[in-house]
Scaffold this active site. Structure first.
Site, PDB file in Angstrom:
ATOM      1  N   ASP A   9       0.876  -1.165   0.000  1.00 36.41           N
ATOM      2  CA  ASP A   9       0.000   0.000   0.000  1.00 36.41           C
ATOM      3  C   ASP A   9       0.921   1.224   0.000  1.00 36.41           C
ATOM      4  OD1 ASP A   9      -1.511   2.199   0.773  1.00 36.41           O
ATOM      5  OD2 ASP A   9      -2.574   1.131   2.369  1.00 36.41           O
ATOM      6  N   ILE A  10       0.828   2.043  -1.030  1.00 32.27           N
ATOM      7  CA  ILE A  10       1.781   3.146  -1.215  1.00 32.27           C
ATOM      8  C   ILE A  10       1.746   4.142  -0.057  1.00 32.27           C
ATOM      9  CG2 ILE A  10       0.344   4.765  -2.554  1.00 32.27           C
ATOM     10  CD1 ILE A  10       2.753   4.978  -4.530  1.00 32.27           C
ATOM     11  N   VAL A  32      -6.260   4.847  -5.424  1.00 32.78           N
ATOM     12  CA  VAL A  32      -5.053   5.254  -4.704  1.00 32.78           C
ATOM     13  C   VAL A  32      -5.155   6.717  -4.260  1.00 32.78           C
ATOM     14  CG1 VAL A  32      -3.675   5.886  -6.749  1.00 32.78           C
ATOM     15  CG2 VAL A  32      -2.551   4.988  -4.708  1.00 32.78           C
ATOM     16  N   ASP A  33      -5.823   7.523  -5.048  1.00 30.01           N
ATOM     17  CA  ASP A  33      -6.036   8.941  -4.721  1.00 30.01           C
ATOM     18  C   ASP A  33      -6.790   9.072  -3.393  1.00 30.01           C
ATOM     19  OD1 ASP A  33      -6.163  11.679  -5.042  1.00 30.01           O
ATOM     20  OD2 ASP A  33      -7.611  11.649  -6.685  1.00 30.01           O
ATOM     21  N   GLY A 118      -6.350   1.552 -12.927  1.00 27.63           N
ATOM     22  CA  GLY A 118      -7.553   1.271 -12.143  1.00 27.63           C
ATOM     23  C   GLY A 118      -8.776   1.743 -12.900  1.00 27.63           C
TER      24      GLY A 118
HETATM   25  P1  ADP Z   1      -6.470   5.612 -12.147  1.00 28.50           P
HETATM   26  O1  ADP Z   1      -7.655   6.518 -12.082  1.00 28.50           O
HETATM   27  O2  ADP Z   1      -5.194   6.335 -12.550  1.00 28.50           O
HETATM   28  O3  ADP Z   1      -6.724   4.369 -12.943  1.00 28.50           O
HETATM   29  P2  ADP Z   1      -6.740   4.124  -9.609  1.00 28.50           P
HETATM   30  O4  ADP Z   1      -6.470   4.661  -8.240  1.00 28.50           O
HETATM   31  O5  ADP Z   1      -8.129   3.716  -9.931  1.00 28.50           O
HETATM   32  O6  ADP Z   1      -6.187   5.257 -10.602  1.00 28.50           O
HETATM   33  O7  ADP Z   1      -5.770   2.907  -9.885  1.00 28.50           O
HETATM   34  C1  ADP Z   1      -4.401   3.023 -10.116  1.00 28.50           C
HETATM   35  C2  ADP Z   1      -3.675   1.847  -9.521  1.00 28.50           C
HETATM   36  O8  ADP Z   1      -3.498   2.058  -8.110  1.00 28.50           O
HETATM   37  C3  ADP Z   1      -4.407   0.512  -9.631  1.00 28.50           C
HETATM   38  O9  ADP Z   1      -3.490  -0.460 -10.110  1.00 28.50           O
HETATM   39  C4  ADP Z   1      -4.854   0.208  -8.209  1.00 28.50           C
HETATM   40  O10 ADP Z   1      -4.884  -1.185  -7.948  1.00 28.50           O
HETATM   41  C5  ADP Z   1      -3.760   0.863  -7.417  1.00 28.50           C
HETATM   42  N1  ADP Z   1      -4.045   1.189  -5.997  1.00 28.50           N
HETATM   43  C6  ADP Z   1      -5.224   1.398  -5.387  1.00 28.50           C
HETATM   44  N2  ADP Z   1      -5.047   1.689  -4.077  1.00 28.50           N
HETATM   45  C7  ADP Z   1      -3.692   1.657  -3.854  1.00 28.50           C
HETATM   46  C8  ADP Z   1      -2.851   1.849  -2.714  1.00 28.50           C
HETATM   47  N3  ADP Z   1      -3.344   2.144  -1.517  1.00 28.50           N
HETATM   48  N4  ADP Z   1      -1.501   1.727  -2.884  1.00 28.50           N
HETATM   49  C9  ADP Z   1      -0.974   1.445  -4.096  1.00 28.50           C
HETATM   50  N5  ADP Z   1      -1.706   1.252  -5.200  1.00 28.50           N
HETATM   51  C10 ADP Z   1      -3.048   1.352  -5.091  1.00 28.50           C
END
Ligand code: ADP
Length: 169
Positions: A9-10, A32-33, A118
């Site tokens: 988890d980033i 992730v946002d 995502g």
């Molecule tokens: P986008 O709108 O750019 O597609 P998303 O957040 O929907 O962004 O997804 C981008 C990537 O981040 C996906 O591969 C998703 O699995 C990943 N992701 C979601 N939550 C986290 C997290 N807490 N830490 C790292 N990566 C994450």
């Protein structure tokens, strides 16, 4: 200088900067946002609101607030529209512009999520090629950034990134 692939988890990483896959408003969203804004606390959206948005392919930097990471680099990935709408160029720009901002701000370690894979629907294998290809291309010319982490949230991306990086080495 190193490129490492991790499954994590980033929001838990103690690095110079984590990169946020933001939307162009920079006011928060899902995925992730949402996780980054929740972990950073409400001060993050306050600072983001002063920036006034960010076009696709560009990047902006803020503080990290309650995150273990010192800074957040917000970049806006392209929405996948079939591949003929400059998606690869725009995705590459996200990685390039994030690294440039890190260089300009004295950041030695940076962690990227799998931008656009995502909700934005970019095919994971194609996005991974752009991500690794662009970072491997730019990192040798970086003077400040030393360590780049590709943070994969799901096992599929983790396997994909590990295979692609092995092929490069
Ligand atoms: P986008 O709108 O750019 O597609 P998303 O957040 O929907 O962004 O997804 C981008 C990537 O981040 C996906 O591969 C998703 O699995 C990943 N992701 C979601 N939550 C986290 C997290 N807490 N830490 C790292 N990566 C994450």
């Amino acid at each position: 200088m190193s490129i490492q692939i991790i499954q994590s988890d980033i929001t838990t990483l103690s690095v110079g900067a984590i990169v946020n896959a933001a939307n162009s408003s920079l006011l928060g969203g899902g995925g992730v946002d949402g996780a980054i804004h929740r972990a950073a606390g409400p001060e993050l959206v306050k600072e983001c609101a002063t920036i006034g948005g960010c076009p696709t392919g560009e990047a902006r930097i803020t503080g990290g607030y309650r995150l273990p990471a010192k800074r957040v680099i917000h970049t806006v990935g392209p929405v996948w529209q079939g591949g003929n709408h400059k998606e690869p160029e725009l995705l590459a720009s996200c990685y390039r512009n994030s690294l440039r901002l890190a260089e300009e701000n004295g950041i030695t370690s940076i962690a990227f999520p799998n931008i656009s894979t995502g909700v934005y629907g970019y095919p994971k294998d194609k996005a991974a090629e752009v991500a690794i290809g662009t970072v491997a291309d730019v990192l040798p010319s970086c003077k400040v950034v030393q360590d780049v982490y590709f943070v994969c949230f799901d096992a599929e991306n983790f396997a994909l990134y590990r295979r692609l990086l092995q092929e490069k080495q």
